[in-house]
Design an enzyme around this catalytic site. Structure first.
Site, mmCIF file in Angstrom:
data_model
loop_
_atom_site.group_PDB
_atom_site.id
_atom_site.type_symbol
_atom_site.label_atom_id
_atom_site.label_comp_id
_atom_site.label_asym_id
_atom_site.label_seq_id
_atom_site.Cartn_x
_atom_site.Cartn_y
_atom_site.Cartn_z
ATOM 1 N N HIS A 88 43.666 30.967 31.486
ATOM 2 C CA HIS A 88 44.768 31.150 32.426
ATOM 3 C C HIS A 88 45.055 29.853 33.180
ATOM 4 O O HIS A 88 44.420 29.578 34.198
ATOM 5 C CB HIS A 88 44.432 32.259 33.417
ATOM 6 C CG HIS A 88 44.185 33.585 32.770
ATOM 7 N ND1 HIS A 88 43.031 33.887 32.073
ATOM 8 C CD2 HIS A 88 44.954 34.700 32.699
ATOM 9 C CE1 HIS A 88 43.100 35.133 31.608
ATOM 10 N NE2 HIS A 88 44.244 35.641 31.959
ATOM 11 N N HIS B 178 50.948 32.275 32.793
ATOM 12 C CA HIS B 178 49.820 33.012 33.363
ATOM 13 C C HIS B 178 48.557 32.967 32.508
ATOM 14 O O HIS B 178 47.524 32.473 32.954
ATOM 15 C CB HIS B 178 50.224 34.467 33.605
ATOM 16 C CG HIS B 178 49.076 35.356 33.948
ATOM 17 N ND1 HIS B 178 48.499 35.365 35.198
ATOM 18 C CD2 HIS B 178 48.367 36.240 33.197
ATOM 19 C CE1 HIS B 178 47.490 36.221 35.201
ATOM 20 N NE2 HIS B 178 47.390 36.772 34.005
ATOM 21 N N GLU C 219 35.199 54.963 49.253
ATOM 22 C CA GLU C 219 34.002 54.866 48.414
ATOM 23 C C GLU C 219 33.960 53.555 47.644
ATOM 24 O O GLU C 219 32.913 52.927 47.515
ATOM 25 C CB GLU C 219 33.941 56.052 47.445
ATOM 26 C CG GLU C 219 33.871 57.429 48.112
ATOM 27 C CD GLU C 219 35.216 57.936 48.597
ATOM 28 O OE1 GLU C 219 36.265 57.313 48.287
ATOM 29 O OE2 GLU C 219 35.238 58.957 49.317
#
Lengths: 662, 662
Positions: free
Chosen positions: B29, B260, B409
């Site tokens: 990337h 990207h 959580e």
């Protein structure tokens, strides 16, 4: 317009039934029903479009109690408005085995419950899918047939969960103006005051996500009604923060965490009824209030009948399509189309990744299936989910069928549940296989609810290569196979991919995972077969050349390795069968004699899968040879990884030979 | 102050190395490193407190690249500033097997990498734990020893993931003023422009969560420096949205999704170097720039040496404690304390839930372990995790050791990773077992990184009763056992609970799940034994009265059922052994002869567990009898559920007898 006195009595009926239900069950959550009774009364008595006599009327408003622990509020509403299955006896059997009133709302148990809630945040995120489905279906069939709202009651817990961010960002981005969230802003959670753990400005937060948001006194029915009325005319989703008192009416416990999750106790319950001026015994509803609530439940009948007349007046084609879509039937052409594709694949024998094979399937079937709502969590070019002519959904135009879910795997999976539950669509959503972990809680709800959705999970092993262990699933096949009612297919080639898609598209009672490769695979299924060989979970792909010494079981990309090992073993005079196992858990559900026949009695049993052994002993036994992963993966070109981790034909041959000679 | 020209050359060195590394690997990337090179240069050259010669200096600033796909940025920084292990050769081996430069940053591979990132959102959430640990350790040992910042580079993907909400809400609530997030606001994601999927106003959103937030031009070093300087003096966490151009410098691909996730290609790479006026060949760094970067890597040496003098000057006690805590050694008294507790439990034989037994363990060991940072995701009264004298952490006082994580959580589990990685603490976090699904992606990273953390997962089966299937784990034991390096204990009584806690507290190479009951269980371990019987994963709890016909394997609450079945079978003249299996996967890691001895050769093998069979065939075989769950659970009192699902001693007896007679 309901008078304040009448409103209070309607709302107190909800409070009383909820208190009584929890008290009798000796278990449950009285706080939310008592706190949100006013808001719910306003919503049901003045706004919600529904007819209790027909819980499945397609154009009803959807009401989602995201804070599922407050289930007694919902059951009280369903009972009082006249839903047939929620009788007073069922209210009295709250939280008992096989009642219609389980601890948390279960849509597959209780008509009138739109989705299963309890795991926090997911009701809200599922509602986003419902609201999106409404707009998409309206764009296709028109607002004569599809024109309804989705209302949500959400709690602090729903809004603390991360999925709430994904859900509201997606809804805000798509300007889902038919979505209205009523936030139970009571400032209390289980550990105590919300201020112990949270200080987010929820109104500002929703505004940042593109919503309209406001605050009202949740015990002022006129204010709540005005806010809802405004919300219905907004051009975007709306959140109304309703300031409420948890356990409203309970003399000592109201406004505290003690009202949240346990029965009030006889004394406090009596005190609450006195404070609310509710003079009736347990489960007793006075006639006038019972009648008033029943009238609310019948209020939508005329609208429903008008809607049915509109449907009946629609062109035959439209009507047939609409009904087919809502019933979830697939077009008859689907089977022949898949068969033709299989024939073409066998003829051309392409060496392609199964993610690419999946794209070929989609190109073939999507034209037949306007109900397919496909999307990806921002991995479209990698997941190969967007067909050539697919148009994306956006806030200005809901006629597209491709959904850019953004980097929101959990939000995507929950929205898919909502789209499926709404009706009219078959959602398929994609990401990398490893990120099923992110989506898992919503995948579990899909399995529990029996929602027909398809997960297109590419990059399904160390075969993804360089991205490394954070992106390489090794335990995910096992973790998904272990989930009841989740079906996992890991096809070995393009033909198996077509068969797996066929099974996924026609499954009516639950979700399907397609685990697909990044890397190319040869075509292994060379013989045309009309039947779907994947449907039994496993089958003999390649028989042994003589009495078999070994059976090589493999799935997905490792079937190629099994076939190569078979050939090498044959050169050494060792006969081996190859069994392809596209769905291990489906195979283990087959009758015992079917399993025994496929497993066979070759003395050496080998399983080959670029994943952990866990679960495979059911086929190969404790003494079976497993060629796969025992650790996390590593970053490197995928062929180097297969060699390093010893998942090769040579390794299989070596181990079988050693066992054979030992 | 660095001149603009010098800054540009420093930044372009990062860009060039990143482009070259990705190009050579043919994978990776380039977009993020090129876009964020200016911001990273400002941070490292002017602010970050570190000494490349000592990557583990405890008081260094932490730098977390949450957007782990941009790993070449980090490797370039580590190489140029002089981290010994990241040589130029390693840069050239980017994404190759066993390099120090894997596809995503792996802290267990590369010194200088603070945490493993790539799964989006988690770097940010882990950094929240680091920043919290810094404040907690500072509150205990003083700012002479603990006084550093945590910096994060986060991408659009990080901020779209739901966990980012949990993380920023927790950080904002606790006013973690040493946490500074640099958001790579480049407007591009994989599917295309970010506007395809997201329109959240991130500045407003962070403000809503209690942060300071601002926008700067990410290519203006003075503006970035001024924003960071301001952030360091804030009284709360700060987010700086840095507007950048992805792939900055690339003539055609800059500002597009093509920059990207794939190499630029030779032509575009050459064009980028020309545009950046970077006249050097692949991997070539001119001497002046190499020296300047090296000087940055040495800038912190003096501060480190001063810090070491301060540590050396601290009182012996403080120094010993501090070092012990950072090394992760436990006090010698821990073993005897656990032994004494076991003795007391055996003497008193309490019939208590294992969650209650866990509380007894905590009451006994917490006074010895100031490093324990315990918390719950808003289920404190149910998880039994808060000891009597525990004080909660809050924004005004970090000297407490109890953390109200809120209903988060996943955020909790990721923060626990950060607390553990920071050093000085042993985090334990609690929720219901079923919600391990929510936390799972962070639990996986803990297992991958070998982080020592403990998950206190109560309500571990249908034994939780009325809350119903949404709250009843049935597949979670299997799903967690399948995860490499995750250790799961499901203790059968209070003594096994003490043993499991002992193993969890002393484990140095990974995380441990304690699966605990809501319902009471009798004490089954009646004989005092000094050794820890849970350490082998399984052991014979109760031998057969004669030559065994059956072996009954069970875990947790079902061991009681096995013992009862053993007695009933004995009455019928059938001898059965009972093997307690507190950790199935740990047992399956034992040497084959140990496994064989425990499994034994009784012809009938039975496993009893209120969960799915998946995985148990490794012990009982394909033909073994399994008494457990095959579906999701149901809502009802737990004894009714056990009876309904046939998980009873009677059912075991019936099936063993039938097999014996058949």
């Amino acid at each position: 317009m309901t008078s304040q006195v009448e409103h209070d009595r309607l709302a107190n009926a909800l409070r009383a039934l909820s208190m009584d239900g929890v008290e009798k069950a000796k278990s449950g959550h009285p706080g939310l029903p008592m706190g949100m009774a006013d808001v719910a009364t306003v919503l049901f008595s003045r706004f919600l479009k529904f007819d209790a006599a027909d819980p499945s009327w397609p154009d009803r408003d959807r009401f989602v109690l995201s804070a599922g622990h407050g289930s007694m509020l919902l059951y009280s509403l369903l009972h009082l408005t006249g839903y047939e299955s929620v009788t007073l006896d069922e209210i009295k059997r709250f939280r008992q085995l096989h009642s219609k009133t389980p601890g948390h709302p279960e849509n597959f148990v209780t008509p009138g419950v739109e989705t299963t809630t309890g795991p926090l945040g997911q009701g809200l995120a599922t509602a986003v899918g419902m609201a999106l489905a409404e707009r998409m279906l309206a764009a296709e069939f028109g607002e004569d047939l599809v024109d309804h709202y989705t209302y949500v009651i959400a709690s602090d817990g729903d809004l603390m969960e991360g999925i709430s961010h994904e859900a509201i960002a997606l809804a805000g981005h798509l300007k889902l103006s038919r979505l209205i969230v009523l936030y139970d802003d009571n400032g209390i959670s289980i550990d105590g005051p919300l201020s112990l753990a949270d200080t987010v400005d929820q109104v500002k937060r929703f505004e940042a996500a593109g919503w309209l948001a406001s605050r009202v006194d949740g015990h002022d029915p006129q204010a709540v009604a005005a806010a809802i009325a405004d919300a219905r005319t907004a051009d975007r989703p709306v959140m109304i923060a309703c300031r409420t008192t948890i356990g409203f009416g309970a003399p000592k416990k109201a406004g505290t965490s003690k009202a949240h999750g346990e029965p009030l106790g006889a004394e406090e319950l009596a005190g609450a009824k006195a404070a609310l001026k509710w003079e009736y015994g347990p489960f007793e509803i006075p006639t006038d209030i019972a009648s008033a609530w029943r009238a609310i439940g019948e209020r939508g009948r005329a609208a429903r009948e008008e809607w049915q007349r509109r449907l009946a007046a629609a062109p035959q084609n439209t009507r047939d399509d609409f009904v087919r879509r809502l019933v979830g039937e697939r077009p008859k052409a689907l089977g022949p189309t898949i068969s033709a594709l299989k024939g073409k694949l066998i003829a051309e024998a392409p060496s392609i990744a199964t993610r690419k094979a999946s794209e070929l399937v989609l190109e073939a079937v999507v034209p037949l299936l306007p109900e397919m709502a496909i999307g990806s969590a921002d991995l479209t070019p990698s997941n190969n989910t967007r067909t050539k002519t697919a148009k994306a959904v956006n806030a200005a135009d809901f006629s597209g069928r491709y959904i850019h879910y953004g980097i929101r795997e959990f939000g995507m999976a929950a929205a898919m549940n909502g789209i499926a539950l709404h009706g009219g669509f078959l959602p398929a959503g994609a990401t990398f296989m490893v990120f099923t972990d992110y989506a898992r809680p919503a995948m579990r709800l899909a399995a529990l609810m029996g929602a027909s959705v398809v997960y297109v999970m590419t990059h399904d092993s160390i075969g993804l290569g360089e991205d490394g262990p954070t992106h390489q699933p090794v335990e995910h096949l096992a973790a998904l196979r272990a989930m009841p009612n989740m079906r996992v297919f890991r096809p070995a080639d393009a033909v198996e991919t077509a068969e797996a898609w066929q099974l996924a598209l026609t499954r009516k009672d639950g979700p399907t995972v397609l685990a697909l490769t990044r890397q190319n695979l040869p075509l292994l299924r060379k013989e045309p077969v009309e039947s779907n060989l994947c449907a039994m979970g496993a089958y003999e792909l390649s028989p042994a050349g003589g009495k078999p010494t070994a059976t090589l079981f493999a799935s997905g990309s490792e079937v190629e390795i099994a076939v190569a090992a078979q050939a090498q073993l044959a050169e050494k005079g060792i006969h081996a069968r190859v069994v392809s196992v596209p769905s291990l858990e489906l195979f283990l559900e087959q009758p015992e004699d079917v399993q025994k026949a496929v497993i066979g009695d070759a003395p050496i049993k080998v399983a080959i899968e670029a994943a952990v052994r866990f679960g495979w002993d059911a086929v190969i036994g404790h003494d079976g040879i497993f060629v796969g992963m025992a650790t996390f993966g590593a970053s490197g070109p995928y062929k180097d990884l297969y060699a390093y981790f010893g998942i090769t034909a040579e390794s299989v041959v070596e181990r079988v030979t050693a066992r054979h000679n030992g």
